[in-house]
Motif scaffolding. Structure first.
Motif, PDB file in Angstrom:
ATOM      1  N   ALA A  77       0.745  -1.631   0.142  1.00 16.88           N
ATOM      2  CA  ALA A  77      -0.049  -0.188  -0.046  1.00 16.88           C
ATOM      3  C   ALA A  77       0.993   1.266  -0.203  1.00 16.88           C
ATOM      4  CB  ALA A  77      -0.878   0.492   1.451  1.00 16.88           C
ATOM      5  N   ALA A  78       2.250   1.314   0.384  1.00 17.23           N
ATOM      6  CA  ALA A  78       2.674   2.630   0.541  1.00 17.23           C
ATOM      7  C   ALA A  78       3.792   2.490  -0.589  1.00 17.23           C
ATOM      8  CB  ALA A  78       3.454   2.621   2.290  1.00 17.23           C
ATOM      9  N   CYS A  79       3.979   1.673  -0.843  1.00 10.70           N
ATOM     10  CA  CYS A  79       5.078   1.144  -2.541  1.00 10.70           C
ATOM     11  C   CYS A  79       6.069   1.789  -1.680  1.00 10.70           C
ATOM     12  CB  CYS A  79       4.828   2.297  -3.142  1.00 10.70           C
ATOM     13  SG  CYS A  79       2.866   1.593  -3.837  1.00 10.70           S
ATOM     14  N   PRO A  80       6.698   1.495  -0.077  1.00 12.01           N
ATOM     15  CA  PRO A  80       8.292   2.182  -0.606  1.00 12.01           C
ATOM     16  C   PRO A  80       9.599   1.310  -1.197  1.00 12.01           C
ATOM     17  CG  PRO A  80       7.761   0.405   1.064  1.00 12.01           C
ATOM     18  CD  PRO A  80       6.595   0.565   0.136  1.00 12.01           C
ATOM     19  N   LEU A  81      10.780   1.694  -1.761  1.00 11.00           N
ATOM     20  CA  LEU A  81      11.388   1.197  -1.935  1.00 11.00           C
ATOM     21  C   LEU A  81      11.827  -0.358  -1.624  1.00 11.00           C
ATOM     22  CD1 LEU A  81      14.403   3.908  -2.209  1.00 11.00           C
ATOM     23  CD2 LEU A  81      13.026   3.125  -4.370  1.00 11.00           C
ATOM     24  N   LYS A  82      11.773  -1.220  -2.066  1.00  9.90           N
ATOM     25  CA  LYS A  82      12.528  -2.952  -1.818  1.00  9.90           C
ATOM     26  C   LYS A  82      13.019  -2.426  -0.804  1.00  9.90           C
ATOM     27  CE  LYS A  82       9.761  -5.619  -5.383  1.00  9.90           C
ATOM     28  NZ  LYS A  82      10.721  -6.516  -6.472  1.00  9.90           N
ATOM     29  N   ALA A  83      14.555  -1.848  -1.312  1.00  9.33           N
ATOM     30  CA  ALA A  83      15.775  -2.783  -0.915  1.00  9.33           C
ATOM     31  C   ALA A  83      15.469  -1.463   0.541  1.00  9.33           C
ATOM     32  CB  ALA A  83      16.697  -1.380  -0.958  1.00  9.33           C
ATOM     33  N   GLU A  84      15.310  -0.489   0.677  1.00  8.43           N
ATOM     34  CA  GLU A  84      13.730   0.042   2.596  1.00  8.43           C
ATOM     35  C   GLU A  84      13.273  -1.179   2.606  1.00  8.43           C
ATOM     36  OE1 GLU A  84      15.984   2.313   3.234  1.00  8.43           O
ATOM     37  OE2 GLU A  84      17.028   3.452   1.367  1.00  8.43           O
ATOM     38  N   ALA A  85      12.697  -1.018   2.984  1.00  2.00           N
ATOM     39  CA  ALA A  85      11.668  -2.037   2.805  1.00  2.00           C
ATOM     40  C   ALA A  85      11.949  -3.540   3.389  1.00  2.00           C
ATOM     41  CB  ALA A  85      10.465  -2.488   2.414  1.00  2.00           C
ATOM     42  N   ALA A  86      12.736  -3.469   2.617  1.00  3.37           N
ATOM     43  CA  ALA A  86      14.135  -5.217   3.169  1.00  3.37           C
ATOM     44  C   ALA A  86      14.824  -5.058   4.064  1.00  3.37           C
ATOM     45  CB  ALA A  86      14.421  -5.682   1.653  1.00  3.37           C
ATOM     46  N   ALA A  87      15.402  -3.653   3.884  1.00  3.33           N
ATOM     47  CA  ALA A  87      16.233  -4.092   5.009  1.00  3.33           C
ATOM     48  C   ALA A  87      15.869  -3.669   6.611  1.00  3.33           C
ATOM     49  CB  ALA A  87      17.224  -2.237   5.065  1.00  3.33           C
ATOM     50  N   THR A  88      14.621  -2.584   6.731  1.00  4.34           N
ATOM     51  CA  THR A  88      14.410  -2.845   8.145  1.00  4.34           C
ATOM     52  C   THR A  88      13.298  -4.166   7.992  1.00  4.34           C
ATOM     53  OG1 THR A  88      12.713  -0.628   7.129  1.00  4.34           O
ATOM     54  CG2 THR A  88      11.675  -1.454   8.580  1.00  4.34           C
ATOM     55  N   ARG A  89      12.684  -4.983   7.303  1.00  2.78           N
ATOM     56  CA  ARG A  89      12.962  -6.516   8.054  1.00  2.78           C
ATOM     57  C   ARG A  89      13.570  -7.273   8.331  1.00  2.78           C
ATOM     58  NH1 ARG A  89       9.112  -9.580   9.846  1.00  2.78           N
ATOM     59  NH2 ARG A  89       9.032 -11.705   9.130  1.00  2.78           N
ATOM     60  N   LEU A  90      14.778  -7.251   7.506  1.00  6.46           N
ATOM     61  CA  LEU A  90      16.482  -7.759   8.036  1.00  6.46           C
ATOM     62  C   LEU A  90      16.597  -7.457   9.270  1.00  6.46           C
ATOM     63  CD1 LEU A  90      17.572  -8.258   3.782  1.00  6.46           C
ATOM     64  CD2 LEU A  90      16.671 -10.190   5.907  1.00  6.46           C
ATOM     65  N   ARG A  91      16.596  -6.556   9.174  1.00  6.24           N
ATOM     66  CA  ARG A  91      17.215  -5.893  10.934  1.00  6.24           C
ATOM     67  C   ARG A  91      16.214  -6.352  11.761  1.00  6.24           C
ATOM     68  NH1 ARG A  91      17.524   0.112   7.836  1.00  6.24           N
ATOM     69  NH2 ARG A  91      19.838   0.131   7.253  1.00  6.24           N
ATOM     70  N   ALA A  92      15.300  -6.407  11.474  1.00  5.37           N
ATOM     71  CA  ALA A  92      13.893  -6.966  12.593  1.00  5.37           C
ATOM     72  C   ALA A  92      14.502  -8.014  12.932  1.00  5.37           C
ATOM     73  CB  ALA A  92      12.524  -6.791  12.040  1.00  5.37           C
ATOM     74  N   ILE A  93      15.007  -9.032  12.079  1.00  2.45           N
ATOM     75  CA  ILE A  93      14.684 -10.563  12.161  1.00  2.45           C
ATOM     76  C   ILE A  93      16.267 -10.757  12.378  1.00  2.45           C
ATOM     77  CG2 ILE A  93      15.347 -12.686  10.717  1.00  2.45           C
ATOM     78  CD1 ILE A  93      13.598 -11.184   8.538  1.00  2.45           C
ATOM     79  N   ASN A  94      17.611 -10.318  12.402  1.00  3.11           N
ATOM     80  CA  ASN A  94      18.915 -10.256  12.979  1.00  3.11           C
ATOM     81  C   ASN A  94      19.343  -8.945  13.498  1.00  3.11           C
ATOM     82  OD1 ASN A  94      21.418 -11.193  13.730  1.00  3.11           O
ATOM     83  ND2 ASN A  94      21.148 -12.497  13.014  1.00  3.11           N
ATOM     84  N   SER A  95      19.023  -8.525  14.048  1.00  2.15           N
ATOM     85  CA  SER A  95      20.083  -6.853  14.541  1.00  2.15           C
ATOM     86  C   SER A  95      21.949  -7.759  14.775  1.00  2.15           C
ATOM     87  CB  SER A  95      19.491  -6.201  15.641  1.00  2.15           C
ATOM     88  OG  SER A  95      19.555  -7.488  17.289  1.00  2.15           O
ATOM     89  N   GLU A  96      21.350  -8.843  14.856  1.00  2.00           N
ATOM     90  CA  GLU A  96      23.441  -9.124  14.836  1.00  2.00           C
ATOM     91  C   GLU A  96      24.236  -8.289  13.308  1.00  2.00           C
ATOM     92  OE1 GLU A  96      23.923 -12.760  16.639  1.00  2.00           O
ATOM     93  OE2 GLU A  96      23.664 -11.881  18.443  1.00  2.00           O
ATOM     94  N   CYS A  97      23.595  -8.672  12.550  1.00  2.00           N
ATOM     95  CA  CYS A  97      24.049  -8.552  10.848  1.00  2.00           C
ATOM     96  C   CYS A  97      24.114  -6.824  10.729  1.00  2.00           C
ATOM     97  CB  CYS A  97      23.111  -9.354  10.297  1.00  2.00           C
ATOM     98  SG  CYS A  97      23.011 -10.925  10.098  1.00  2.00           S
ATOM     99  N   ARG A  98      24.750  -6.532  10.234  1.00  2.00           N
ATOM    100  CA  ARG A  98      24.879  -5.267   9.274  1.00  2.00           C
ATOM    101  C   ARG A  98      23.760  -5.157   7.793  1.00  2.00           C
ATOM    102  NH1 ARG A  98      28.791  -1.963   6.735  1.00  2.00           N
ATOM    103  NH2 ARG A  98      30.034  -3.123   6.242  1.00  2.00           N
ATOM    104  N   ILE A  99      23.056  -4.460   7.798  1.00  2.00           N
ATOM    105  CA  ILE A  99      22.603  -4.656   6.871  1.00  2.00           C
ATOM    106  C   ILE A  99      23.010  -3.300   5.843  1.00  2.00           C
ATOM    107  CG2 ILE A  99      19.481  -4.559   5.432  1.00  2.00           C
ATOM    108  CD1 ILE A  99      21.069  -7.390   7.299  1.00  2.00           C
ATOM    109  N   GLU A 100      22.983  -3.321   4.922  1.00  2.00           N
ATOM    110  CA  GLU A 100      23.333  -2.048   3.890  1.00  2.00           C
ATOM    111  C   GLU A 100      22.062  -1.791   2.709  1.00  2.00           C
ATOM    112  OE1 GLU A 100      26.838   0.410   2.214  1.00  2.00           O
ATOM    113  OE2 GLU A 100      26.590  -1.847   2.991  1.00  2.00           O
TER     114      GLU A 100
END
Ligand SMILES: [Zn+2]
Length: 262
Positions: A77-100
């Motif tokens: 619905a919000a149509c964010p950039l995939k790279a940004e939306a994916a980074a948010t989700r991936l950080r929530a999955i594992n905060s020990e990984c550096r997501i760029e």
């Protein structure tokens, strides 16, 4: 690195604590945050890769959700950039990984920044021109990569290690005519459709190959081109060594990197 988090992975003795440590020290570029890229990125982040750069310049759409694991209806619905939306989700999955996130289109210029410092590349693209660009870059700089493609109910995976295996251009000499420079023409998902489980299964194999390479288990890399048809229930395996061309390859034999040129 919390050992409890990865206890069930470390308990697999062939991988073990040393594999986990090496994975945590590794860096990977995932090109494309669509079907293949989002599943592969999620598996690598859950496994504990140290640094993951995720490259995509598209935005999330509703038609992505059946096969792209990192996005929700709110994203569509919000149509964010995939790279940004994916980074948010991936950080929530594992905060020990550096997501760029890297929200730029990969081309002969941006690839140098996108792939800077990574130990390997995972191909989550949907078009041949980008795969040939990745191949030229990987061979020129000696970076292993795992290529894959999915269409309808089938898909294939290739683990390509410069200096060890043939390169993509050994196997496919030039961009197939049906998949021209306009990548929309080469986007198989748009043209033919694709089953979500086929995407998930193929990207799981990509992630497994990446985990083996990043954790130092290069001898475990799959030496076959593997094709799965999840609709017709068939598997084909062809030794990569049998796919070397009889004539010199312009890329890996003659060091001609035309896809890296303007
Ligand atoms: Zn080659």
């Amino acid at each position: 690195m919390t050992s409890k988090r990865y206890a069930r992975q470390i308990a697999f003795t062939a991988f073990g604590a040393e594999g986990q440590k090496r994975l945590a020290e590794s860096s990977v570029l995932v090109v494309g945050a669509g079907g293949l890229g989002s599943w592969a990125a999620e598996l690598l982040v859950r496994a504990g890769v140290g640094h993951l750069r995720l490259c995509d310049d598209d935005s999330v759409e509703l038609s992505n959700l059946h096969r792209q694991s990192l996005y929700t209806e709110q994203d569509a619905a919000a149509c964010p950039l995939k790279a940004e939306a994916a980074a948010t989700r991936l950080r929530a999955i594992n905060s020990e990984c550096r997501i760029e996130p890297f929200a730029e289109r990969i081309d002969h210029l941006t690839i140098h920044r996108a792939a800077k410092g990574v130990h390997m590349i995972v191909d989550g693209t949907d078009n041949f021109p980008t795969r040939f660009l990745l191949n030229d870059y990987a061979v020129k700089y000696g970076i292993p990569w795992v290529s894959a493609g999915v269409m309808e109910g089938q898909g294939q995976v290739l683990t390509l290690i410069p200096g060890t295996t043939p390169c993509l251009r050994c196997i496919i000499p030039s961009v197939p005519p049906c998949c021209g420079e306009d990548d929309q023409q080469g986007n198989a998902c748009c043209q033919f459709g694709v089953l979500g489980p086929a995407v998930a299964a193929i990207s799981a194999m990509q992630a497994a190959e990446a985990i083996k390479l990043l954790s130092g288990h290069i001898a475990q890399a799959n030496p076959m081109m593997v094709k799965f048809d999840f609709w017709d229930n068939t598997i084909q395996r062809i030794a990569l060594s049998k796919l070397r061309p009889s004539t010199p390859c312009p890329c890996c034999d003659q060091n001609e990197y035309e896809y890296l040129e303007p």
